[in-house]
Motif scaffolding. Structure first.
Motif, PDB file in Angstrom:
ATOM      1  N   UNK A  45       0.823  -1.210   0.000  1.00  0.00           N
ATOM      2  CA  UNK A  45       0.000   0.000   0.000  1.00  0.00           C
ATOM      3  C   UNK A  45       0.860   1.263   0.000  1.00  0.00           C
ATOM      4  N   UNK A  46       2.134   1.119  -0.390  1.00  0.00           N
ATOM      5  CA  UNK A  46       3.077   2.234  -0.331  1.00  0.00           C
ATOM      6  C   UNK A  46       3.302   2.784  -1.732  1.00  0.00           C
ATOM      7  N   UNK A  47       3.153   4.075  -1.883  1.00  0.00           N
ATOM      8  CA  UNK A  47       3.267   4.667  -3.214  1.00  0.00           C
ATOM      9  C   UNK A  47       4.056   5.975  -3.139  1.00  0.00           C
ATOM     10  N   UNK A  48       4.964   6.156  -4.066  1.00  0.00           N
ATOM     11  CA  UNK A  48       5.757   7.378  -4.169  1.00  0.00           C
ATOM     12  C   UNK A  48       5.518   8.007  -5.533  1.00  0.00           C
ATOM     13  N   UNK A  49       5.251   9.309  -5.542  1.00  0.00           N
ATOM     14  CA  UNK A  49       5.041  10.030  -6.793  1.00  0.00           C
ATOM     15  C   UNK A  49       5.840  11.319  -6.743  1.00  0.00           C
ATOM     16  N   UNK A  50       6.681  11.553  -7.745  1.00  0.00           N
ATOM     17  CA  UNK A  50       7.316  12.857  -7.924  1.00  0.00           C
ATOM     18  C   UNK A  50       6.549  13.608  -9.003  1.00  0.00           C
ATOM     19  N   UNK A  51       6.316  14.883  -8.774  1.00  0.00           N
ATOM     20  CA  UNK A  51       5.496  15.692  -9.671  1.00  0.00           C
ATOM     21  C   UNK A  51       6.410  16.662 -10.429  1.00  0.00           C
ATOM     22  N   UNK A  52       6.462  16.569 -11.741  1.00  0.00           N
ATOM     23  CA  UNK A  52       7.305  17.492 -12.517  1.00  0.00           C
ATOM     24  C   UNK A  52       6.903  18.945 -12.256  1.00  0.00           C
ATOM     25  N   UNK A  53       7.862  19.837 -12.333  1.00  0.00           N
ATOM     26  CA  UNK A  53       7.615  21.248 -12.030  1.00  0.00           C
ATOM     27  C   UNK A  53       6.450  21.799 -12.843  1.00  0.00           C
ATOM     28  N   UNK A  54       6.390  21.463 -14.124  1.00  0.00           N
ATOM     29  CA  UNK A  54       5.352  22.015 -14.998  1.00  0.00           C
ATOM     30  C   UNK A  54       3.954  21.505 -14.649  1.00  0.00           C
ATOM     31  N   UNK A  55       3.869  20.413 -13.882  1.00  0.00           N
ATOM     32  CA  UNK A  55       2.568  19.822 -13.555  1.00  0.00           C
ATOM     33  C   UNK A  55       2.107  20.136 -12.137  1.00  0.00           C
ATOM     34  N   UNK A  56       2.866  20.935 -11.413  1.00  0.00           N
ATOM     35  CA  UNK A  56       2.498  21.237 -10.030  1.00  0.00           C
ATOM     36  C   UNK A  56       1.345  22.232  -9.959  1.00  0.00           C
ATOM     37  N   UNK A  57       0.565  22.083  -8.902  1.00  0.00           N
ATOM     38  CA  UNK A  57      -0.577  22.957  -8.700  1.00  0.00           C
ATOM     39  C   UNK A  57      -0.131  24.248  -8.020  1.00  0.00           C
ATOM     40  N   UNK A 178       4.255  10.762  -0.753  1.00  0.00           N
ATOM     41  CA  UNK A 178       4.407   9.386  -0.287  1.00  0.00           C
ATOM     42  C   UNK A 178       3.108   9.007   0.401  1.00  0.00           C
ATOM     43  N   UNK A 179       2.401   8.045  -0.147  1.00  0.00           N
ATOM     44  CA  UNK A 179       1.150   7.572   0.443  1.00  0.00           C
ATOM     45  C   UNK A 179       1.433   6.278   1.177  1.00  0.00           C
ATOM     46  N   UNK A 180       1.163   6.262   2.463  1.00  0.00           N
ATOM     47  CA  UNK A 180       1.439   5.088   3.277  1.00  0.00           C
ATOM     48  C   UNK A 180       2.737   5.246   4.055  1.00  0.00           C
ATOM     49  N   UNK A 181       3.085   4.217   4.790  1.00  0.00           N
ATOM     50  CA  UNK A 181       4.261   4.247   5.660  1.00  0.00           C
ATOM     51  C   UNK A 181       5.552   4.395   4.865  1.00  0.00           C
ATOM     52  N   UNK A 182       6.393   5.314   5.291  1.00  0.00           N
ATOM     53  CA  UNK A 182       7.706   5.501   4.682  1.00  0.00           C
ATOM     54  C   UNK A 182       8.526   4.233   4.852  1.00  0.00           C
ATOM     55  N   UNK A 183       9.017   3.696   3.739  1.00  0.00           N
ATOM     56  CA  UNK A 183       9.727   2.417   3.774  1.00  0.00           C
ATOM     57  C   UNK A 183      11.184   2.558   4.189  1.00  0.00           C
ATOM     58  N   UNK A 184      11.803   3.679   3.852  1.00  0.00           N
ATOM     59  CA  UNK A 184      13.202   3.891   4.233  1.00  0.00           C
ATOM     60  C   UNK A 184      13.509   5.382   4.204  1.00  0.00           C
ATOM     61  N   UNK A 185      14.473   5.773   5.025  1.00  0.00           N
ATOM     62  CA  UNK A 185      14.885   7.175   5.057  1.00  0.00           C
ATOM     63  C   UNK A 185      15.475   7.597   3.718  1.00  0.00           C
ATOM     64  N   UNK A 186      16.119   6.665   3.017  1.00  0.00           N
ATOM     65  CA  UNK A 186      16.792   7.015   1.764  1.00  0.00           C
ATOM     66  C   UNK A 186      15.806   7.464   0.687  1.00  0.00           C
ATOM     67  N   UNK A 187      14.597   6.899   0.696  1.00  0.00           N
ATOM     68  CA  UNK A 187      13.603   7.315  -0.295  1.00  0.00           C
ATOM     69  C   UNK A 187      13.229   8.781  -0.075  1.00  0.00           C
ATOM     70  N   UNK A 188      12.933   9.145   1.177  1.00  0.00           N
ATOM     71  CA  UNK A 188      12.591  10.540   1.457  1.00  0.00           C
ATOM     72  C   UNK A 188      13.786  11.448   1.188  1.00  0.00           C
ATOM     73  N   UNK A 189      14.993  10.997   1.523  1.00  0.00           N
ATOM     74  CA  UNK A 189      16.193  11.796   1.251  1.00  0.00           C
ATOM     75  C   UNK A 189      16.345  12.081  -0.239  1.00  0.00           C
ATOM     76  N   UNK A 190      16.052  11.085  -1.068  1.00  0.00           N
ATOM     77  CA  UNK A 190      16.130  11.270  -2.515  1.00  0.00           C
ATOM     78  C   UNK A 190      15.148  12.341  -2.982  1.00  0.00           C
ATOM     79  N   UNK A 191      13.927  12.296  -2.455  1.00  0.00           N
ATOM     80  CA  UNK A 191      12.917  13.288  -2.837  1.00  0.00           C
ATOM     81  C   UNK A 191      13.330  14.686  -2.394  1.00  0.00           C
ATOM     82  N   UNK A 192      13.881  14.787  -1.198  1.00  0.00           N
ATOM     83  CA  UNK A 192      14.340  16.085  -0.697  1.00  0.00           C
ATOM     84  C   UNK A 192      15.503  16.587  -1.539  1.00  0.00           C
ATOM     85  N   UNK A 193      16.457  15.698  -1.842  1.00  0.00           N
ATOM     86  CA  UNK A 193      17.597  16.083  -2.683  1.00  0.00           C
ATOM     87  C   UNK A 193      17.132  16.603  -4.049  1.00  0.00           C
TER      88      UNK A 193
END
Length: 201
Positions: A45-57, A178-193
């Motif tokens: 039930x874990x899903x990660x989505x990055x949103x391109x700059x041009x598609x952001x609300x 990120x929908x659902x429980x964060x699976x690892x710190x590295x995934x969030x770190x990648x999104x922040x980076x």
């Protein structure tokens, strides 16, 4: 005859269910995301989505009050990358991911990245106790009353589950979800980076 049809239908239903479960656990998709190719993935039930700059609300606009009674608003975070986590104290996945969120907060706070929890159910006292018990040092908005902070975010991005974690860019727009429980710190770190990099940091 009817009994035979019912048994056949039941067998088909079980087969379909097993097929769907197998698809939802496609580890190759998780590996693709961890490899850094920016593809969203689903694992359970874990899903990660990055949103391109041009598609952001539009930027999210919100006002709230954190555990100690201090008012906060979206204006307080403009110009910084902001991680927002929706949670409540009795949520098992929220407890499990708390140390991972704190780990990423400690990793990036000196780079100007800010973290804000949004507690959707508890009193300020319960939220503070949770933070103390789980060594969480960033603040949380207490949104249990009218839910206005969650509502503000839900206007621009799906808040489909608790926990949900969002990364906002420097303009206050949702850059990743990120929908659902964060699976690892590295995934969030990648999104922040990724969000820091696009902001010119």
């Amino acid at each position: 005859m009817n009994g035979s049809r019912m048994r056949s239908a039941a067998v088909c239903l079980v087969a379909l269910t097993l097929a769907l479960v197998g698809c939802s656990r496609d580890d190759s998709l998780a590996d693709q995301y961890r490899a850094g190719d920016n593809k969203g993935y689903i694992a359970g039930d874990f899903r990660v989505v990055e949103i391109p700059v041009a598609e952001r609300t539009d930027p999210v606009e919100f006002d709230g009050v954190i555990e100690d009674g201090t008012p906060v608003s979206s204006d307080d975070f403009r110009g910084n990358v902001l991680v927002v986590n929706f949670w409540y104290a009795a949520c098992g996945p929220c407890i499990a991911e708390a140390p991972l969120l704190e780990e990423v907060w400690q990793q990036y706070k000196e780079q100007g990245v800010q973290f804000l929890g949004v507690n959707t159910y508890d009193s300020a006292a319960s939220a503070t106790a949770f933070a103390d018990d789980n060594n969480v040092t960033y603040p949380s908005v207490i949104d249990a009353g009218d839910g206005q902070v969650k509502f503000a975010f839900a206007q621009v991005t799906p808040i489909q589950a608790t926990p949900t974690t969002l990364v906002l860019d420097r303009d206050g727009r949702v850059a990743a979800r990120i929908i659902g429980q964060l699976a690892s710190a590295s995934i969030l770190s990648t999104l922040v980076d990724d969000t820091l990099a696009e902001a010119g940091s």
